[in-house]
Design a protein around this motif. Sequence first.
Motif, PDB file in Angstrom:
ATOM      1  N   VAL A 161       0.844  -1.203   0.000  1.00 35.19           N
ATOM      2  CA  VAL A 161       0.000   0.000   0.000  1.00 35.19           C
ATOM      3  C   VAL A 161       0.877   1.251   0.000  1.00 35.19           C
ATOM      4  O   VAL A 161       0.606   2.223  -0.714  1.00 35.19           O
ATOM      5  CB  VAL A 161      -0.962   0.005   1.209  1.00 35.19           C
ATOM      6  CG1 VAL A 161      -1.706   1.338   1.289  1.00 35.19           C
ATOM      7  CG2 VAL A 161      -1.975  -1.130   1.106  1.00 35.19           C
ATOM      8  N   LEU A 162       1.936   1.235   0.801  1.00 37.10           N
ATOM      9  CA  LEU A 162       2.834   2.395   0.852  1.00 37.10           C
ATOM     10  C   LEU A 162       3.490   2.649  -0.503  1.00 37.10           C
ATOM     11  O   LEU A 162       3.687   3.807  -0.895  1.00 37.10           O
ATOM     12  CB  LEU A 162       3.901   2.188   1.929  1.00 37.10           C
ATOM     13  CG  LEU A 162       3.388   2.208   3.376  1.00 37.10           C
ATOM     14  CD1 LEU A 162       4.494   1.810   4.335  1.00 37.10           C
ATOM     15  CD2 LEU A 162       2.842   3.582   3.742  1.00 37.10           C
TER      16      LEU A 162
ATOM     17  N   ARG B 104       0.082   8.754   7.673  1.00 39.82           N
ATOM     18  CA  ARG B 104      -0.963   8.395   8.644  1.00 39.82           C
ATOM     19  C   ARG B 104      -1.115   6.877   8.744  1.00 39.82           C
ATOM     20  O   ARG B 104      -1.331   6.344   9.839  1.00 39.82           O
ATOM     21  CB  ARG B 104      -2.297   9.037   8.255  1.00 39.82           C
ATOM     22  CG  ARG B 104      -2.332  10.553   8.441  1.00 39.82           C
ATOM     23  CD  ARG B 104      -3.746  11.098   8.314  1.00 39.82           C
ATOM     24  NE  ARG B 104      -4.297  10.899   6.979  1.00 39.82           N
ATOM     25  CZ  ARG B 104      -4.154  11.767   5.967  1.00 39.82           C
ATOM     26  NH1 ARG B 104      -3.457  12.886   6.145  1.00 39.82           N
ATOM     27  NH2 ARG B 104      -4.705  11.542   4.781  1.00 39.82           N
ATOM     28  N   LEU B 105      -1.006   6.192   7.611  1.00 37.55           N
ATOM     29  CA  LEU B 105      -1.125   4.740   7.629  1.00 37.55           C
ATOM     30  C   LEU B 105      -0.028   4.124   8.497  1.00 37.55           C
ATOM     31  O   LEU B 105      -0.294   3.232   9.318  1.00 37.55           O
ATOM     32  CB  LEU B 105      -1.032   4.182   6.206  1.00 37.55           C
ATOM     33  CG  LEU B 105      -0.919   2.655   6.098  1.00 37.55           C
ATOM     34  CD1 LEU B 105      -2.167   1.975   6.667  1.00 37.55           C
ATOM     35  CD2 LEU B 105      -0.684   2.217   4.659  1.00 37.55           C
TER      36      LEU B 105
ATOM     37  N   GLY C 106       1.469   9.690  -5.149  1.00 43.16           N
ATOM     38  CA  GLY C 106       1.733  10.950  -4.458  1.00 43.16           C
ATOM     39  C   GLY C 106       0.955  11.175  -3.181  1.00 43.16           C
ATOM     40  O   GLY C 106       0.913  12.301  -2.670  1.00 43.16           O
ATOM     41  N   SER C 107       0.374  10.116  -2.611  1.00 41.08           N
ATOM     42  CA  SER C 107      -0.424  10.259  -1.384  1.00 41.08           C
ATOM     43  C   SER C 107       0.496  10.221  -0.154  1.00 41.08           C
ATOM     44  O   SER C 107       0.389   9.328   0.699  1.00 41.08           O
ATOM     45  CB  SER C 107      -1.467   9.140  -1.307  1.00 41.08           C
ATOM     46  OG  SER C 107      -2.290   9.127  -2.445  1.00 41.08           O
ATOM     47  N   ILE C 108       1.380  11.183  -0.057  1.00 43.43           N
ATOM     48  CA  ILE C 108       2.429  11.160   0.952  1.00 43.43           C
ATOM     49  C   ILE C 108       1.866  11.302   2.362  1.00 43.43           C
ATOM     50  O   ILE C 108       2.251  10.572   3.290  1.00 43.43           O
ATOM     51  CB  ILE C 108       3.468  12.267   0.675  1.00 43.43           C
ATOM     52  CG1 ILE C 108       4.051  12.109  -0.732  1.00 43.43           C
ATOM     53  CG2 ILE C 108       4.562  12.255   1.728  1.00 43.43           C
ATOM     54  CD1 ILE C 108       4.683  10.763  -1.003  1.00 43.43           C
TER      55      ILE C 108
ATOM     56  N   GLU D 191      -0.681   4.698  12.177  1.00 45.17           N
ATOM     57  CA  GLU D 191      -1.803   3.903  12.682  1.00 45.17           C
ATOM     58  C   GLU D 191      -1.447   2.415  12.777  1.00 45.17           C
ATOM     59  O   GLU D 191      -1.802   1.736  13.738  1.00 45.17           O
ATOM     60  CB  GLU D 191      -3.000   4.077  11.737  1.00 45.17           C
ATOM     61  CG  GLU D 191      -4.145   3.102  11.970  1.00 45.17           C
ATOM     62  CD  GLU D 191      -4.965   2.834  10.708  1.00 45.17           C
ATOM     63  OE1 GLU D 191      -5.507   1.722  10.592  1.00 45.17           O
ATOM     64  OE2 GLU D 191      -5.038   3.738   9.844  1.00 45.17           O
ATOM     65  N   TRP D 192      -0.710   1.911  11.779  1.00 43.10           N
ATOM     66  CA  TRP D 192      -0.515   0.471  11.659  1.00 43.10           C
ATOM     67  C   TRP D 192       0.728  -0.048  12.375  1.00 43.10           C
ATOM     68  O   TRP D 192       0.719  -1.149  12.927  1.00 43.10           O
ATOM     69  CB  TRP D 192      -0.455   0.097  10.167  1.00 43.10           C
ATOM     70  CG  TRP D 192      -0.312  -1.373   9.916  1.00 43.10           C
ATOM     71  CD1 TRP D 192      -1.320  -2.304   9.855  1.00 43.10           C
ATOM     72  CD2 TRP D 192       0.912  -2.089   9.732  1.00 43.10           C
ATOM     73  NE1 TRP D 192      -0.798  -3.552   9.628  1.00 43.10           N
ATOM     74  CE2 TRP D 192       0.566  -3.454   9.548  1.00 43.10           C
ATOM     75  CE3 TRP D 192       2.251  -1.721   9.685  1.00 43.10           C
ATOM     76  CZ2 TRP D 192       1.532  -4.438   9.332  1.00 43.10           C
ATOM     77  CZ3 TRP D 192       3.216  -2.700   9.468  1.00 43.10           C
ATOM     78  CH2 TRP D 192       2.849  -4.036   9.303  1.00 43.10           C
ATOM     79  N   ILE D 193       1.815   0.720  12.381  1.00 37.92           N
ATOM     80  CA  ILE D 193       3.101   0.197  12.856  1.00 37.92           C
ATOM     81  C   ILE D 193       3.065  -0.248  14.317  1.00 37.92           C
ATOM     82  O   ILE D 193       3.806  -1.183  14.684  1.00 37.92           O
ATOM     83  CB  ILE D 193       4.245   1.214  12.601  1.00 37.92           C
ATOM     84  CG1 ILE D 193       5.606   0.491  12.537  1.00 37.92           C
ATOM     85  CG2 ILE D 193       4.254   2.327  13.635  1.00 37.92           C
ATOM     86  CD1 ILE D 193       5.823  -0.340  11.324  1.00 37.92           C
TER      87      ILE D 193
END
Length: 437
Positions: free
Chosen positions: A202-203, A217-218, A210-212, A221-223
């Motif tokens: 996804v990253l 945020r992902l 370009g959804s930096i 939230e996920w890490i």
Amino acid sequence: MAHQDRYGLPLSTASDAAASAYRDGVDLMLAGWTGTAEALERAIEADPDFALPHIARARLHAFYQQGDLARRKAAVAREIVARRGTERERSHVETLALAVEGRLPEALAATLKHIDTWPRDAVVLSLPLGAFGLFAFSGMADHDRARQELCERVAQHYGEDWWFLTLYGWAMTENGDVARGRPVIERGFSLRRQNAHAAHAVLHAMFEDGSIDEADRLVDEWIPTYDRAGILHGHIRWHQALGALEHGDAARALAIYADVLQPEVTRAPPLNVITDGASLLWRLAAYGHAVPQALWAEADAAAQRLFPKSSIPFADVHMALFAAATQNRETLASRLAVIEQRLADGKLPAGPVVPAICRAMTAFASEDYGTCVQMLAPVITEVVRIGGSHAQRELIEDTFIVALMRSGDLPRARALLDARLHRRPSLRDTRWQAAMA
């Protein structure tokens, strides 16, 4: 009823515990999740004469460059499967053993042949996929396309499988079809959130479109759900550091480096240790930010221990970054001599692009930007042949752009930047302001 793996393929074990532990171990491995080794060891303990957990364990050792352990496990698996195993398991073991032994062209040929007969053998199918897979390190200029085509060929056999969707979508995004690939990855991720390869894919899609800020945020939230010992933990934070650099936030990028990427703290596999560290420090310097020389010296010392000899081109290129940044010309000359001899002997499938990049980076570090441009210009379209992902290889294009700027060729630099912003319109120009200076 005979035991099967999660994809319905028979397993040559009569042990419920061994079959269950093997299925768990494979799922954890395909997800890049912690606990893989422990699950495979439980399978081996429950049935020592079950070959598949031995070869899976060998692959895991190979991830961490534990070559002797990997080869010993592969030898055990070969011996067991010869006397107790199906035709599919014998082919499975042999194919993985070739990869473990570094016989990459043979492993790729064996993989494609195996998949023609047993398309649902996910462990074998995983070999050519991914940024460090057999296709990526084949030297092929079209390995991104080859990955997608392979996935398309077997897609009917997987349906809505969480692992396959992740790799299929990632293959699409790397091959330039981000609009179609990202939703496929996200569908797989929604089916199993405890999947580091899905988060990572996804990253990559977010990097490409370009959804930096969304990527940042992902990760935040996920890490927290992912153990620091996870195989992709540091690399996922590396992606976050790249996002910080898009905003020109060098302090945050360096903080991420200190937290998870610095040699003394990282728990990543060796190839990630050198590539993530070298590429982040190099980007920082190329974009005009100060990088303490002590960080380069420490990282270089660790890299020399991990990769003392020339190996795969992707590693060699990153080792050249260390040599260039520390002005270690003797080490670079020694490695280049081996690389160029392999090229002359026809044993370097990636071709002349490898020594050209190594020499260009040395010129760049010496502020000889004209020579850097001269070295990179003829091979810039061939950089894909070193393997890795587009996000990782963009380092070379970035160096080329900065060298163009600093050698006075602003029109060509701007044309490359405009092409990139056309592909990824939400990118910011912040990082290039320092480079332009």
